[in-house]
Design a protein around this motif. Structure first.
Motif, mmCIF file in Angstrom:
data_model
loop_
_atom_site.group_PDB
_atom_site.id
_atom_site.type_symbol
_atom_site.label_atom_id
_atom_site.label_comp_id
_atom_site.label_asym_id
_atom_site.label_seq_id
_atom_site.Cartn_x
_atom_site.Cartn_y
_atom_site.Cartn_z
ATOM 1 N N GLN A 88 0.828 -1.192 0.000
ATOM 2 C CA GLN A 88 0.000 0.000 0.000
ATOM 3 C C GLN A 88 0.871 1.254 0.000
ATOM 4 O O GLN A 88 2.082 1.202 0.245
ATOM 5 C CB GLN A 88 -0.928 -0.003 1.221
ATOM 6 C CG GLN A 88 -1.874 -1.198 1.261
ATOM 7 C CD GLN A 88 -2.806 -1.145 2.452
ATOM 8 O OE1 GLN A 88 -3.350 -0.100 2.795
ATOM 9 N NE2 GLN A 88 -3.016 -2.285 3.098
ATOM 10 N N HIS A 127 -12.202 -0.414 4.001
ATOM 11 C CA HIS A 127 -11.743 0.462 2.926
ATOM 12 C C HIS A 127 -12.763 0.573 1.794
ATOM 13 O O HIS A 127 -13.581 -0.329 1.592
ATOM 14 C CB HIS A 127 -10.424 -0.069 2.328
ATOM 15 C CG HIS A 127 -9.239 0.111 3.231
ATOM 16 N ND1 HIS A 127 -9.075 -0.614 4.392
ATOM 17 C CD2 HIS A 127 -8.163 0.938 3.144
ATOM 18 C CE1 HIS A 127 -7.948 -0.247 4.979
ATOM 19 N NE2 HIS A 127 -7.377 0.685 4.242
ATOM 20 N N TYR A 179 -8.451 2.383 -3.962
ATOM 21 C CA TYR A 179 -8.452 1.817 -2.620
ATOM 22 C C TYR A 179 -8.158 2.940 -1.627
ATOM 23 O O TYR A 179 -7.118 3.592 -1.698
ATOM 24 C CB TYR A 179 -7.373 0.737 -2.536
ATOM 25 C CG TYR A 179 -7.522 -0.267 -1.416
ATOM 26 C CD1 TYR A 179 -8.314 -1.407 -1.575
ATOM 27 C CD2 TYR A 179 -6.855 -0.099 -0.217
ATOM 28 C CE1 TYR A 179 -8.428 -2.356 -0.568
ATOM 29 C CE2 TYR A 179 -6.966 -1.037 0.811
ATOM 30 C CZ TYR A 179 -7.753 -2.163 0.632
ATOM 31 O OH TYR A 179 -7.873 -3.096 1.635
ATOM 32 N N SER A 180 -9.093 3.192 -0.712
ATOM 33 C CA SER A 180 -8.899 4.301 0.234
ATOM 34 C C SER A 180 -9.753 4.079 1.476
ATOM 35 O O SER A 180 -10.660 3.245 1.491
ATOM 36 C CB SER A 180 -9.303 5.627 -0.422
ATOM 37 O OG SER A 180 -10.724 5.688 -0.581
ATOM 38 N N ASN A 181 -9.459 4.848 2.528
ATOM 39 C CA ASN A 181 -10.369 4.911 3.682
ATOM 40 C C ASN A 181 -10.234 6.274 4.349
ATOM 41 O O ASN A 181 -9.449 7.123 3.918
ATOM 42 C CB ASN A 181 -10.125 3.760 4.667
ATOM 43 C CG ASN A 181 -8.827 3.877 5.438
ATOM 44 O OD1 ASN A 181 -7.927 4.611 5.064
ATOM 45 N ND2 ASN A 181 -8.711 3.127 6.513
ATOM 46 N N ASN A 235 -3.221 -3.623 -3.880
ATOM 47 C CA ASN A 235 -4.091 -4.017 -2.780
ATOM 48 C C ASN A 235 -4.916 -5.244 -3.124
ATOM 49 O O ASN A 235 -5.181 -6.091 -2.271
ATOM 50 C CB ASN A 235 -4.999 -2.852 -2.385
ATOM 51 C CG ASN A 235 -4.208 -1.686 -1.847
ATOM 52 O OD1 ASN A 235 -3.675 -1.737 -0.752
ATOM 53 N ND2 ASN A 235 -4.100 -0.621 -2.638
ATOM 54 N N HIS A 274 -11.867 -6.426 0.889
ATOM 55 C CA HIS A 274 -12.720 -5.417 0.254
ATOM 56 C C HIS A 274 -12.714 -5.543 -1.268
ATOM 57 O O HIS A 274 -13.731 -5.311 -1.923
ATOM 58 C CB HIS A 274 -12.257 -4.024 0.681
ATOM 59 C CG HIS A 274 -12.075 -3.905 2.166
ATOM 60 N ND1 HIS A 274 -13.138 -3.882 3.030
ATOM 61 C CD2 HIS A 274 -10.962 -3.847 2.930
ATOM 62 C CE1 HIS A 274 -12.678 -3.802 4.274
ATOM 63 N NE2 HIS A 274 -11.367 -3.786 4.242
#
Length: 441
Positions: A179, A285, A307-309, A381, A409
């Motif tokens: 990541q 995520h 891909y994020s949060n 990811n 996810h």
């Protein structure tokens, strides 16, 4: 080997562990190794030698208390008898304790009974046996229990390397591997080469069955045989490397260079393009994947990921503005109707996927029907989550086919993206043929 204040005792040990036995320079000592490498034996011996030399209270911990008697406790007993110290060191069965003439003692606890840890005082040495089975919260709790007013503090952790999703890997080797916020403490490949490495306040030790000179050749051969029928078990048990221990969910998953993936997609006569999105914020995520299906060959390609949060709806839309321009159809997690409504209102062509009861299992089966799942190496990811994804098991060791070792996810994003696509395999063709025959067609 000296064992003051006792008379000198001779004890034969495996050469690869000699330096480890007397090295107390670091607070943390992590022993990673394959099956039968003798790491647990030498940890127990190291603790006995230390407690003979100076008065200490040592705590030995496993996740389940009931497993200690036949493992750690019996191992200490075996070593004490081998060293002919049974008349001096007292083994107490209930509650399990080992008491030394100089006042040192070893106490045993299980993390399944955490309230019993609160009464422990002045512990200067802790051994976490099979530490990968202990929860990360338990590990941090034990660090807080490690305290003494004068003595140097030490924590020894021993384990067979499980998978890279385990906290032992993320805490001592690579956190958030692959990541953007990856943190490298030690590349495990370097440990496999060097065998022992010191990084900061942590001593790392790697071992395999080859390091145990007292191991029967038949046992080593059994480990070698795992290479024929289970490569993942071979990597963990024989080579002592982090990998996958368990049943892979997607054994047909593989990664390729991005250019090669796009070349193969462009060669498909009529590719079916799909996009699926899972939502998350705190621990979970947001994951959005672009996919292409080769319906004829039954190959699923994954060639782009988001891909994020810790992002709110406006921030997510700002990241995905290009989808408002391209009008690509996205199927999202229907349990987040507010987010879907917001993104749709802002111009994204997004709708909720159908999620009936039992859909997790059915969606998993659907993805497994593909003959191949090929992922671009740019989707870091996706590779991290799916390459080593395994099924969970219940307390009886039975596989749970809709639960996994991590919360994947990107796997959910695949489910949603393929919401209105069905992979027809040979079994389905047979059922269709039988149905036609029953109708007399």
């Amino acid at each position: 080997m000296s064992a003051a204040p006792f008379e000198q005792v001779e004890k034969e040990v495996n050469p690869h562990f000699e330096d480890f036995l007397f090295d107390w320079n670091q607070k943390f000592q992590l022993l990673v190794g394959g099956y039968g490498s003798s790491k647990s034996y030498h940890v127990a011996l190291k603790i006995i030698l230390k407690l003979v030399e100076e008065k200490r209270t040592a705590l030995v911990v496993r996740e389940v208390y009931e497993t200690i008697r036949e493992s750690c406790f019996s191992l200490f007993e075996e070593i004490i008898e081998e060293m002919e110290l049974a008349d001096k060191i007292k083994m107490v069965v209930s509650p399990m304790q080992i008491r030394f003439p100089n006042g040192s003692k070893i106490i045993f606890k299980g993390m399944d009974k955490p309230t019993k840890l609160k009464s422990i005082n002045n512990v200067s040495l802790i051994w976490l046996e099979e530490c990968s089975e202990i929860k990360y919260a338990g590990f941090k709790e034990l660090i807080g229990r490690l305290r003494h007013p004068t003595l140097p503090l030490h924590m020894i952790l021993s384990t067979n390397p499980v998978d890279e999703g385990n906290w032992t890997y993320s805490h001592f080797f690579i956190k958030n591997k692959g990541q953007s916020d990856e943190v490298l403490f030690l590349d495990d490949e370097d440990l496999y080469k060097e065998r022992t490495i010191v990084v900061g306040d942590t001593y790392y030790h790697h071992s395999t069955a080859d390091d145990n000179l007292f191991l029967p050749e038949s046992y080593v051969q059994e480990l070698e045989n795992t290479k024929v029928y289970d490569l993942d078990l071979y990597r963990v048990a024989r080579e002592g490397r982090f990998g996958v221990s368990g049943t892979k969910v997607l054994p047909k998953f593989e990664s390729m260079p991005h250019d090669e993936v796009m070349k193969q997609i462009n060669a498909i006569r009529k590719p079916i393009y799909k996009a699926g999105m899972d939502f998350g914020f705190e621990e979970s995520h947001n994951a959005l994947l672009r996919m292409a299906v080769d319906d004829k060959e039954k190959i699923l390609y994954i060639y782009w990921e988001y891909y994020s949060n810790h992002k709110d709806d406006p921030e997510i839309f700002d990241d995905l503005k290009e989808f408002a321009r391209t009008k690509e159809r996205i199927k999202g997690d229907s349990v987040e109707p507010k987010t879907i409504y917001y993104l749709k209102k802002k111009g994204l062509n997004i709708t909720g996927a159908y999620k009936p009861k039992g859909s997790r299992l059915q969606n998993t089966k659907k993805v497994k029907r593909f003959h191949k799942i090929i992922c671009s190496d740019k989707c870091k990811n996706t590779i991290r989550e799916l390459k080593s994804l395994t099924y969970k098991k219940d307390k009886q060791g039975n596989t749970i086919y809709d639960e996994f070792n991590i919360d994947p996810h990107t796997f959910s994003a695949i489910w949603y993206g393929l919401d209105d696509y069905e992979v027809v395999d040979l079994k389905d063709h047979k059922q269709t043929y039988k149905a036609i025959q029953s109708l007399g067609l």
